[in-house]
Design a protein around this motif. Structure first.
Motif, mmCIF file in Angstrom:
data_model
loop_
_atom_site.group_PDB
_atom_site.id
_atom_site.type_symbol
_atom_site.label_atom_id
_atom_site.label_comp_id
_atom_site.label_asym_id
_atom_site.label_seq_id
_atom_site.Cartn_x
_atom_site.Cartn_y
_atom_site.Cartn_z
ATOM 1 N N GLU A 53 54.004 27.382 -27.621
ATOM 2 C CA GLU A 53 54.017 27.739 -29.045
ATOM 3 C C GLU A 53 53.202 28.996 -29.350
ATOM 4 O OE1 GLU A 53 53.258 24.614 -31.855
ATOM 5 O OE2 GLU A 53 53.146 26.028 -33.538
ATOM 6 N N PHE A 54 52.062 29.165 -28.714
ATOM 7 C CA PHE A 54 51.143 30.242 -29.135
ATOM 8 C C PHE A 54 51.050 31.401 -28.145
ATOM 9 C CE2 PHE A 54 49.525 26.278 -31.111
ATOM 10 C CZ PHE A 54 49.745 26.622 -32.435
ATOM 11 N N GLY A 55 51.678 31.267 -26.975
ATOM 12 C CA GLY A 55 51.677 32.358 -26.003
ATOM 13 C C GLY A 55 50.275 32.790 -25.633
ATOM 14 N N ASP A 56 50.048 34.103 -25.546
ATOM 15 C CA ASP A 56 48.736 34.555 -25.042
ATOM 16 C C ASP A 56 47.627 34.494 -26.093
ATOM 17 O OD1 ASP A 56 49.437 36.667 -26.599
ATOM 18 O OD2 ASP A 56 49.628 38.112 -24.948
ATOM 19 N N ARG A 57 47.936 34.003 -27.302
ATOM 20 C CA ARG A 57 46.869 33.767 -28.296
ATOM 21 C C ARG A 57 46.077 32.509 -27.927
ATOM 22 N NH1 ARG A 57 46.051 38.202 -30.700
ATOM 23 N NH2 ARG A 57 44.894 37.105 -32.319
ATOM 24 N N ALA A 58 46.671 31.652 -27.086
ATOM 25 C CA ALA A 58 45.978 30.422 -26.670
ATOM 26 C C ALA A 58 45.897 30.388 -25.144
ATOM 27 C CB ALA A 58 46.718 29.193 -27.191
ATOM 28 N N ARG A 59 44.689 30.548 -24.634
ATOM 29 C CA ARG A 59 44.476 30.425 -23.184
ATOM 30 C C ARG A 59 44.241 28.948 -22.884
ATOM 31 N NH1 ARG A 59 39.801 34.897 -23.470
ATOM 32 N NH2 ARG A 59 41.065 36.571 -24.334
ATOM 33 N N CYS A 60 45.105 28.366 -22.087
ATOM 34 C CA CYS A 60 45.074 26.912 -21.917
ATOM 35 C C CYS A 60 44.471 26.500 -20.585
ATOM 36 C CB CYS A 60 46.490 26.363 -22.024
ATOM 37 S SG CYS A 60 47.171 26.579 -23.675
ATOM 38 N N VAL A 61 43.604 25.522 -20.646
ATOM 39 C CA VAL A 61 42.977 24.956 -19.449
ATOM 40 C C VAL A 61 43.277 23.457 -19.446
ATOM 41 C CG1 VAL A 61 40.786 24.479 -18.275
ATOM 42 C CG2 VAL A 61 41.113 26.651 -19.513
ATOM 43 N N THR A 62 43.802 22.958 -18.331
ATOM 44 C CA THR A 62 44.022 21.516 -18.211
ATOM 45 C C THR A 62 42.924 20.926 -17.332
ATOM 46 O OG1 THR A 62 46.400 21.839 -18.373
ATOM 47 C CG2 THR A 62 45.660 19.723 -17.512
ATOM 48 N N GLY A 63 42.279 19.885 -17.825
ATOM 49 C CA GLY A 63 41.239 19.254 -17.008
ATOM 50 C C GLY A 63 40.490 18.205 -17.795
ATOM 51 N N ASP A 64 39.719 17.422 -17.053
ATOM 52 C CA ASP A 64 38.902 16.357 -17.642
ATOM 53 C C ASP A 64 37.535 16.941 -18.011
ATOM 54 O OD1 ASP A 64 37.372 14.147 -18.237
ATOM 55 O OD2 ASP A 64 37.927 13.021 -16.448
ATOM 56 N N LEU A 65 37.214 16.913 -19.280
ATOM 57 C CA LEU A 65 35.946 17.502 -19.744
ATOM 58 C C LEU A 65 34.720 16.757 -19.213
ATOM 59 C CD1 LEU A 65 37.111 18.290 -23.332
ATOM 60 C CD2 LEU A 65 36.015 19.980 -21.844
ATOM 61 N N ALA A 66 34.929 15.569 -18.682
ATOM 62 C CA ALA A 66 33.796 14.850 -18.081
ATOM 63 C C ALA A 66 33.419 15.448 -16.724
ATOM 64 C CB ALA A 66 34.142 13.369 -17.928
ATOM 65 N N ALA A 67 34.273 16.333 -16.191
ATOM 66 C CA ALA A 67 33.984 16.963 -14.895
ATOM 67 C C ALA A 67 33.391 18.358 -15.120
ATOM 68 C CB ALA A 67 35.272 17.077 -14.088
ATOM 69 N N ALA A 68 32.303 18.633 -14.437
ATOM 70 C CA ALA A 68 31.641 19.933 -14.614
ATOM 71 C C ALA A 68 32.588 21.091 -14.283
ATOM 72 C CB ALA A 68 30.390 19.989 -13.742
ATOM 73 N N ALA A 69 33.514 20.865 -13.339
ATOM 74 C CA ALA A 69 34.452 21.929 -12.942
ATOM 75 C C ALA A 69 35.330 22.365 -14.117
ATOM 76 C CB ALA A 69 35.322 21.452 -11.786
ATOM 77 N N THR A 70 35.654 21.424 -15.008
ATOM 78 C CA THR A 70 36.484 21.785 -16.172
ATOM 79 C C THR A 70 35.689 22.680 -17.124
ATOM 80 O OG1 THR A 70 37.642 19.685 -15.965
ATOM 81 C CG2 THR A 70 37.884 20.845 -18.063
ATOM 82 N N ILE A 71 34.421 22.385 -17.284
ATOM 83 C CA ILE A 71 33.566 23.213 -18.143
ATOM 84 C C ILE A 71 33.552 24.643 -17.582
ATOM 85 C CG2 ILE A 71 31.226 23.489 -19.108
ATOM 86 C CD1 ILE A 71 32.461 20.802 -19.975
ATOM 87 N N ASP A 72 33.401 24.756 -16.265
ATOM 88 C CA ASP A 72 33.394 26.082 -15.632
ATOM 89 C C ASP A 72 34.726 26.807 -15.865
ATOM 90 O OD1 ASP A 72 30.884 25.463 -14.715
ATOM 91 O OD2 ASP A 72 31.546 24.919 -12.686
ATOM 92 N N ALA A 73 35.834 26.068 -15.761
ATOM 93 C CA ALA A 73 37.155 26.687 -15.945
ATOM 94 C C ALA A 73 37.338 27.180 -17.383
ATOM 95 C CB ALA A 73 38.250 25.682 -15.587
ATOM 96 N N VAL A 74 36.808 26.442 -18.336
ATOM 97 C CA VAL A 74 36.898 26.847 -19.746
ATOM 98 C C VAL A 74 36.102 28.142 -19.961
ATOM 99 C CG1 VAL A 74 36.241 26.201 -22.106
ATOM 100 C CG2 VAL A 74 37.263 24.503 -20.583
ATOM 101 N N LEU A 75 34.914 28.182 -19.400
ATOM 102 C CA LEU A 75 34.069 29.371 -19.571
ATOM 103 C C LEU A 75 34.708 30.587 -18.912
ATOM 104 C CD1 LEU A 75 30.670 27.632 -18.907
ATOM 105 C CD2 LEU A 75 31.520 28.456 -21.107
ATOM 106 N N ALA A 76 35.322 30.372 -17.752
ATOM 107 C CA ALA A 76 35.991 31.480 -17.060
ATOM 108 C C ALA A 76 37.152 31.992 -17.906
ATOM 109 C CB ALA A 76 36.478 31.020 -15.690
ATOM 110 N N ALA A 77 37.894 31.077 -18.532
ATOM 111 C CA ALA A 77 39.037 31.487 -19.366
ATOM 112 C C ALA A 77 38.573 32.228 -20.621
ATOM 113 C CB ALA A 77 39.854 30.257 -19.761
ATOM 114 N N ALA A 78 37.386 31.883 -21.097
ATOM 115 C CA ALA A 78 36.884 32.507 -22.332
ATOM 116 C C ALA A 78 36.399 33.938 -22.099
ATOM 117 C CB ALA A 78 35.755 31.660 -22.918
ATOM 118 N N GLY A 79 35.887 34.205 -20.899
ATOM 119 C CA GLY A 79 35.361 35.552 -20.631
ATOM 120 C C GLY A 79 33.989 35.746 -21.236
ATOM 121 N N ASP A 80 33.634 37.009 -21.487
ATOM 122 C CA ASP A 80 32.252 37.350 -21.855
ATOM 123 C C ASP A 80 31.831 36.862 -23.234
ATOM 124 O OD1 ASP A 80 31.916 38.568 -19.528
ATOM 125 O OD2 ASP A 80 32.360 40.597 -20.260
#
Ligand SMILES: NC(=O)c1ccc[n+]([C@@H]2O[C@H](COP(=O)([O-])OP(=O)(O)OC[C@H]3O[C@@H](n4cnc5c(N)ncnc54)[C@H](O)[C@@H]3O)[C@@H](O)[C@H]2O)c1
Length: 250
Positions: A53-80
């Motif tokens: 629906e939103f294309g590149d306006r929404a960077r999507c990460v799939t993962g379980d937020l209870a896992a530290a690796a998902t937090i890292d993936a979200v931060l990487a997708a967000a950038g600086d």
């Protein structure tokens, strides 16, 4: 219901639980306001739908937020630069009262509803502090204000969300970072809320039938979250805002 857009142009906002319900409506609102969203959700299917629906306006990460690796993936997708964080993802607890709680339910509910929020907030704060600006909005619940809206684990997690919100607001207000919470009443979403306890059903059923004033649409919650994220709420921090059709007044 009419919706007035909020301006998010040039802003990047992380939204957890962005695949459904209140999170999905928040993603939509931010994109409509010209922002970029980093959406995270457990469900691949829901993230695929958001991407479609939103294309590149929404960077999507799939993962379980209870896992530290998902937090890292979200931060990487967000950038600086992260301007806003909406901690929306949450799960119910089968309305289990204390004597019927299992360690599994307790640990999972606190991990998703509370610890994930802490980890993500802790991770975005240094950048916000360095820039002297940022807004964090946590989704609490009417169950964060009383003992009669959910089971013990969920009620505990949402009371803790309120404490986490106040403490974060207190410590980082002088650094330009605001932290607030919205406390929804009943909202028409996909959250699973079956009773897994007969005693809870007997005890809570009649109270809930008589005290919940209305069932809201996710967009009504997203409007409040967007406002708190935006500069329109520049003098608001440490607020636990009921968005519940008046339930908090009962
Ligand atoms: N719906 C209500 O009546 C209501 C009332 C009060 C508070 N809330 C709160 O609102 C928030 C949003 O709930 P909703 O009603 O929109 O529910 P929802 O189930 O429609 O959406 C929540 C999303 O979060 C995702 N999610 C759940 N656990 C996750 C995890 N571990 N990692 C990543 N993603 C995960 C789910 O896949 C789902 O897409 C929750 O914090 C909930 O406690 C909801």
């Amino acid at each position: 219901m009419s919706v007035t857009p909020t301006n998010f142009s040039g802003r990047t906002v992380i939204v957890t639980g962005g695949g459904s319900g209140i999170g999905r409506a928040t993603v939509s609102r931010i994109v409509d306001g010209g922002g970029i969203v980093v959406a995270v959700d457990l469900s691949q299917e829901r993230m695929d739908a958001v991407r479609a629906e939103f294309g590149d306006r929404a960077r999507c990460v799939t993962g379980d937020l209870a896992a530290a690796a998902t937090i890292d993936a979200v931060l990487a997708a967000a950038g600086d630069r992260v301007d806003g964080l909406a901690n929306v993802a949450g799960i119910m607890d089968g309305f289990l009262p204390t004597a019927e709680l299992t360690d599994e339910v307790w640990d999972r509910v606190l991990a998703v509803n509370l610890t994930a929020m802490m980890r993500l907030t802790r991770a975005v704060l240094p950048g916000m502090i360095a820039r002297g600006t940022g807004s964090i909005v946590n989704v609490s619940s009417e169950a964060g204000q009383r003992g009669s809206a959910a089971g013990t684990a969920y009620t505990t997690s949402k009371h803790a969300v309120n404490g986490f919100t106040l403490s974060t607001a207190f410590f980082y207000g002088p650094k330009g970072v605001r932290c607030n919470a919205v406390a929804p009443g009943a909202v028409a979403t996909n959250i699973e809320a079956p009773f897994h306890s007969e005693w809870a059903q007997q005890r809570l059923g009649p109270i809930m039938q008589t005290t919940i004033p209305s069932v809201a649409q996710p967009a009504q919650l997203a409007a409040a979250i967007a406002w708190l994220l935006s500069d329109d709420a520049s003098n608001v921090s440490g607020a636990i805002m009921p968005v519940d059709g008046g339930w908090a007044a009962v």
